[in-house]
Write a protein that holds these residues in place. Structure first.
Motif, PDB file in Angstrom:
ATOM      1  N   SER A 277       0.813  -1.215   0.000  1.00 19.68           N
ATOM      2  CA  SER A 277       0.000   0.000   0.000  1.00 19.68           C
ATOM      3  C   SER A 277       0.846   1.264   0.000  1.00 19.68           C
ATOM      4  CB  SER A 277      -0.944   0.001   1.206  1.00 19.68           C
ATOM      5  OG  SER A 277      -0.205  -0.052   2.418  1.00 19.68           O
ATOM      6  N   TYR A 278       2.091   1.196   0.473  1.00 19.48           N
ATOM      7  CA  TYR A 278       2.957   2.373   0.531  1.00 19.48           C
ATOM      8  C   TYR A 278       3.796   2.548  -0.731  1.00 19.48           C
ATOM      9  CZ  TYR A 278       2.003   3.702   5.340  1.00 19.48           C
ATOM     10  OH  TYR A 278       1.389   4.156   6.488  1.00 19.48           O
ATOM     11  N   VAL A 279       3.743   1.614  -1.641  1.00 25.93           N
ATOM     12  CA  VAL A 279       4.490   1.722  -2.901  1.00 25.93           C
ATOM     13  C   VAL A 279       3.489   1.967  -4.018  1.00 25.93           C
ATOM     14  CG1 VAL A 279       6.077   0.574  -4.478  1.00 25.93           C
ATOM     15  CG2 VAL A 279       6.261   0.179  -2.016  1.00 25.93           C
ATOM     16  N   PRO A 280       3.511   3.146  -4.638  1.00 24.29           N
ATOM     17  CA  PRO A 280       2.482   3.455  -5.647  1.00 24.29           C
ATOM     18  C   PRO A 280       2.591   2.604  -6.911  1.00 24.29           C
ATOM     19  CG  PRO A 280       4.152   5.197  -5.550  1.00 24.29           C
ATOM     20  CD  PRO A 280       4.448   4.251  -4.420  1.00 24.29           C
ATOM     21  N   ASN A 281       3.806   2.490  -7.468  1.00 26.62           N
ATOM     22  CA  ASN A 281       4.011   1.738  -8.706  1.00 26.62           C
ATOM     23  C   ASN A 281       4.773   0.455  -8.394  1.00 26.62           C
ATOM     24  OD1 ASN A 281       2.799   3.753 -10.343  1.00 26.62           O
ATOM     25  ND2 ASN A 281       4.703   4.938 -10.280  1.00 26.62           N
ATOM     26  N   LYS A 282       4.062  -0.630  -8.418  1.00 28.35           N
ATOM     27  CA  LYS A 282       4.640  -1.917  -8.016  1.00 28.35           C
ATOM     28  C   LYS A 282       4.838  -2.783  -9.261  1.00 28.35           C
ATOM     29  CE  LYS A 282       1.108  -2.440  -5.380  1.00 28.35           C
ATOM     30  NZ  LYS A 282       0.617  -1.033  -5.385  1.00 28.35           N
ATOM     31  N   SER A 283       6.069  -3.227  -9.449  1.00 25.12           N
ATOM     32  CA  SER A 283       6.369  -4.134 -10.554  1.00 25.12           C
ATOM     33  C   SER A 283       6.196  -5.578 -10.088  1.00 25.12           C
ATOM     34  CB  SER A 283       7.803  -3.915 -11.042  1.00 25.12           C
ATOM     35  OG  SER A 283       8.731  -4.246 -10.023  1.00 25.12           O
ATOM     36  N   ILE A 284       6.257  -6.497 -11.043  1.00 27.45           N
ATOM     37  CA  ILE A 284       6.168  -7.914 -10.713  1.00 27.45           C
ATOM     38  C   ILE A 284       7.311  -8.325  -9.795  1.00 27.45           C
ATOM     39  CG2 ILE A 284       6.428 -10.216 -11.717  1.00 27.45           C
ATOM     40  CD1 ILE A 284       4.715  -9.388 -13.991  1.00 27.45           C
ATOM     41  N   TRP A 285       8.509  -7.769 -10.043  1.00 27.20           N
ATOM     42  CA  TRP A 285       9.681  -8.144  -9.258  1.00 27.20           C
ATOM     43  C   TRP A 285       9.544  -7.672  -7.812  1.00 27.20           C
ATOM     44  CZ3 TRP A 285      12.160 -11.418 -12.192  1.00 27.20           C
ATOM     45  CH2 TRP A 285      12.098 -11.264 -13.575  1.00 27.20           C
ATOM     46  N   LEU A 286       8.966  -6.483  -7.603  1.00 26.89           N
ATOM     47  CA  LEU A 286       8.777  -5.991  -6.247  1.00 26.89           C
ATOM     48  C   LEU A 286       7.766  -6.840  -5.485  1.00 26.89           C
ATOM     49  CD1 LEU A 286       9.307  -3.879  -4.059  1.00 26.89           C
ATOM     50  CD2 LEU A 286       7.504  -2.476  -5.076  1.00 26.89           C
ATOM     51  N   VAL A 287       6.667  -7.196  -6.136  1.00 24.30           N
ATOM     52  CA  VAL A 287       5.667  -8.058  -5.488  1.00 24.30           C
ATOM     53  C   VAL A 287       6.279  -9.404  -5.134  1.00 24.30           C
ATOM     54  CG1 VAL A 287       3.474  -9.239  -5.838  1.00 24.30           C
ATOM     55  CG2 VAL A 287       3.745  -6.890  -6.624  1.00 24.30           C
ATOM     56  N   ALA A 288       7.086  -9.966  -6.038  1.00 27.96           N
ATOM     57  CA  ALA A 288       7.737 -11.250  -5.763  1.00 27.96           C
ATOM     58  C   ALA A 288       8.703 -11.132  -4.594  1.00 27.96           C
ATOM     59  CB  ALA A 288       8.467 -11.739  -7.013  1.00 27.96           C
ATOM     60  N   ALA A 289       9.470 -10.038  -4.526  1.00 33.06           N
ATOM     61  CA  ALA A 289      10.413  -9.860  -3.426  1.00 33.06           C
ATOM     62  C   ALA A 289       9.694  -9.737  -2.093  1.00 33.06           C
ATOM     63  CB  ALA A 289      11.279  -8.627  -3.684  1.00 33.06           C
ATOM     64  N   VAL A 290       8.595  -9.001  -2.069  1.00 31.78           N
ATOM     65  CA  VAL A 290       7.836  -8.839  -0.822  1.00 31.78           C
ATOM     66  C   VAL A 290       7.259 -10.172  -0.367  1.00 31.78           C
ATOM     67  CG1 VAL A 290       5.795  -7.764   0.181  1.00 31.78           C
ATOM     68  CG2 VAL A 290       7.322  -6.421  -1.251  1.00 31.78           C
ATOM     69  N   LEU A 291       6.721 -10.940  -1.304  1.00 27.04           N
ATOM     70  CA  LEU A 291       6.169 -12.247  -0.945  1.00 27.04           C
ATOM     71  C   LEU A 291       7.264 -13.192  -0.455  1.00 27.04           C
ATOM     72  CD1 LEU A 291       3.642 -12.767  -3.884  1.00 27.04           C
ATOM     73  CD2 LEU A 291       3.080 -12.367  -1.487  1.00 27.04           C
ATOM     74  N   ALA A 292       8.446 -13.121  -1.060  1.00 23.73           N
ATOM     75  CA  ALA A 292       9.539 -14.009  -0.653  1.00 23.73           C
ATOM     76  C   ALA A 292      10.047 -13.661   0.738  1.00 23.73           C
ATOM     77  CB  ALA A 292      10.681 -13.929  -1.664  1.00 23.73           C
ATOM     78  N   ILE A 293      10.140 -12.373   1.050  1.00 24.52           N
ATOM     79  CA  ILE A 293      10.644 -11.955   2.358  1.00 24.52           C
ATOM     80  C   ILE A 293       9.746 -12.453   3.481  1.00 24.52           C
ATOM     81  CG2 ILE A 293      11.019  -9.905   3.811  1.00 24.52           C
ATOM     82  CD1 ILE A 293      12.013  -8.470   1.318  1.00 24.52           C
ATOM     83  N   THR A 294       8.467 -12.566   3.204  1.00 28.30           N
ATOM     84  CA  THR A 294       7.520 -12.964   4.251  1.00 28.30           C
ATOM     85  C   THR A 294       7.206 -14.457   4.245  1.00 28.30           C
ATOM     86  OG1 THR A 294       5.680 -12.453   2.748  1.00 28.30           O
ATOM     87  CG2 THR A 294       6.434 -10.689   4.205  1.00 28.30           C
ATOM     88  N   SER A 295       7.917 -15.260   3.458  1.00 31.21           N
ATOM     89  CA  SER A 295       7.521 -16.673   3.345  1.00 31.21           C
ATOM     90  C   SER A 295       8.658 -17.667   3.540  1.00 31.21           C
ATOM     91  CB  SER A 295       6.884 -16.920   1.977  1.00 31.21           C
ATOM     92  OG  SER A 295       7.821 -16.678   0.942  1.00 31.21           O
ATOM     93  N   TRP A 296       9.887 -17.222   3.823  1.00 30.06           N
ATOM     94  CA  TRP A 296      11.004 -18.151   3.871  1.00 30.06           C
ATOM     95  C   TRP A 296      11.233 -18.740   5.271  1.00 30.06           C
ATOM     96  CZ3 TRP A 296      14.851 -17.137   7.318  1.00 30.06           C
ATOM     97  CH2 TRP A 296      14.933 -15.836   7.811  1.00 30.06           C
ATOM     98  N   ALA A 297      10.702 -18.110   6.304  1.00 36.01           N
ATOM     99  CA  ALA A 297      11.046 -18.507   7.674  1.00 36.01           C
ATOM    100  C   ALA A 297      10.555 -19.916   8.011  1.00 36.01           C
ATOM    101  CB  ALA A 297      10.474 -17.495   8.667  1.00 36.01           C
ATOM    102  N   GLY A 298       9.354 -20.264   7.583  1.00 40.15           N
ATOM    103  CA  GLY A 298       8.851 -21.605   7.873  1.00 40.15           C
ATOM    104  C   GLY A 298       9.698 -22.691   7.253  1.00 40.15           C
ATOM    105  N   SER A 299      10.129 -22.485   6.018  1.00 45.31           N
ATOM    106  CA  SER A 299      10.998 -23.462   5.368  1.00 45.31           C
ATOM    107  C   SER A 299      12.347 -23.560   6.071  1.00 45.31           C
ATOM    108  CB  SER A 299      11.209 -23.072   3.899  1.00 45.31           C
ATOM    109  OG  SER A 299       9.977 -23.066   3.202  1.00 45.31           O
ATOM    110  N   ALA A 300      12.855 -22.430   6.550  1.00 43.48           N
ATOM    111  CA  ALA A 300      14.139 -22.444   7.257  1.00 43.48           C
ATOM    112  C   ALA A 300      14.058 -23.267   8.531  1.00 43.48           C
ATOM    113  CB  ALA A 300      14.581 -21.012   7.570  1.00 43.48           C
ATOM    114  N   ARG A 301      12.940 -23.198   9.237  1.00 44.91           N
ATOM    115  CA  ARG A 301      12.786 -23.989  10.467  1.00 44.91           C
ATOM    116  C   ARG A 301      12.769 -25.479  10.155  1.00 44.91           C
ATOM    117  NH1 ARG A 301      14.252 -22.286  14.970  1.00 44.91           N
ATOM    118  NH2 ARG A 301      12.835 -23.747  15.981  1.00 44.91           N
ATOM    119  N   VAL A 302      12.069 -25.850   9.099  1.00 45.46           N
ATOM    120  CA  VAL A 302      12.009 -27.264   8.711  1.00 45.46           C
ATOM    121  C   VAL A 302      13.395 -27.764   8.309  1.00 45.46           C
ATOM    122  CG1 VAL A 302      11.023 -28.897   7.080  1.00 45.46           C
ATOM    123  CG2 VAL A 302       9.596 -27.093   8.031  1.00 45.46           C
TER     124      VAL A 302
END
Length: 310
Positions: free
Chosen positions: A149-174
């Motif tokens: 919501s704070y980034v006005p112009n979001k590219s595909i790469w930015l959306v992918a980076a944001v999703l990746a930053i919030t999704s790796w921790a569970g895999s790291a624990r396993v």
């Protein structure tokens, strides 16, 4: 004729089942699930790679809005006359890019903080584990919504980076838990005693045992990325100026496609998400059965229980 038929039947029974029947009996459900999953995934990926090369500009506006399939358009047109099939081709490529990028980043981060930290041990493992726990308790979806919501112009790469930053921790624990288990096995200890270099022990003795688990975590990350991007785009927080399955659903919702009965506008991206998610899930289930032999035994026992004896 009756005698001949009975004789042929008795001869076939004496010779045993046909090779095709024997092959079907030897083929476990794991292989069937994996084959179906790989086939569906391959077809969708092929469409995403080659489709945009065979269609026109998906943003071209025409004066034939909400035209059903046919009349020169395989999947009809949108409210502004844009080709739905062309949009679907570009949207497939965009969603696949997001899934691949999230899967790759998740693999790198989870392997570094999970595998390397557990192998090194000591204060490095404690620090990596603390950081992983912090990222694990942070609510992912609200964080993604705030960042988007704070980034006005979001590219595909930015959306992918944001999703990746919030999704790796569970895999790291396993991966950390499995690495701790492998690190204490006899062949790893023998390699340590034999004076092998630490990087070689990690690369040769530990990582090959983690390949099925790594593959499973990557597949799960891709599923999360596809569904997460679709959810963000449906809320209007997805990639701007790009076509994905989620943005197609967003534009269809804003164009009142469901109310107007334009099923050809919203059904194709929804069906694509469902098929791709189901295909990756089948692959993930097959990998789980490869990792855990108990699942194969349970599947075999259930199959024998369901079989009907003639």
């Amino acid at each position: 004729m009756t005698v001949t038929t009975e004789g042929a039947a008795q001869t076939a029974a004496a010779d045993g089942p046909s090779p095709a029947t024997q092959t079907r009996r030897r083929l476990p459900p794991m292989t069937l699930k994996l084959a179906v999953g790989l086939t569906l995934t391959g077809l969708i990926v092929l469409f995403g790679v080659l489709g945009p090369l065979l269609v026109g500009n998906p943003s071209t506006v025409r004066d034939i809005g909400l035209t059903g399939p046919g009349h020169g358009f395989i999947l009809g047109t949108t409210q502004s006359g844009q080709d739905v099939f062309a949009q679907l081709a570009y949207a497939t490529r965009g969603s696949l890019i997001i899934g691949v990028v999230v899967g790759a980043i998740t693999l790198l981060l989870s392997s570094f903080f999970g595998v390397v930290g557990a192998f090194v041990g000591g204060w490095a493992d404690e620090a990596f584990s603390l950081f992983t726990n912090i990222m694990l308790v942070i609510p992912g979806l609200p964080l993604v919504i705030v960042i988007s919501s704070y980034v006005p112009n979001k590219s595909i790469w930015l959306v992918a980076a944001v999703l990746a930053i919030t999704s790796w921790a569970g895999s790291a624990r396993v991966l950390r838990g499995f690495t701790l288990s492998v690190r204490s096995r006899d062949y790893v200890l023998a390699a340590r005693i034999g004076g092998e270099k630490r990087w070689r022990i990690l690369a040769v003795e530990i990582l090959p045992n983690l390949i099925p688990l790594l593959a499973s975590q990557v597949v799960f990350a891709v599923i999360f990325a596809i569904l997460g991007e679709a959810g963000l785009s449906f809320l209007g927080l997805g990639a701007s100026g790009s076509f994905t399955w989620g943005t197609m659903l967003f534009y269809a919702q804003n164009g009142l496609a469901l109310r107007l009965g334009a099923w050809w506008w919203f059904a194709p991206p929804g069906l694509a998400i469902a098929l791709f998610g189901a295909a990756l899930s089948l692959i993930n289930f097959s990998i789980d059965e490869i990792i855990n032999p108990k699942l194969r035994s349970q599947t075999r026992a259930e199959r024998n229980k369901w079989s009907v004896k003639a």
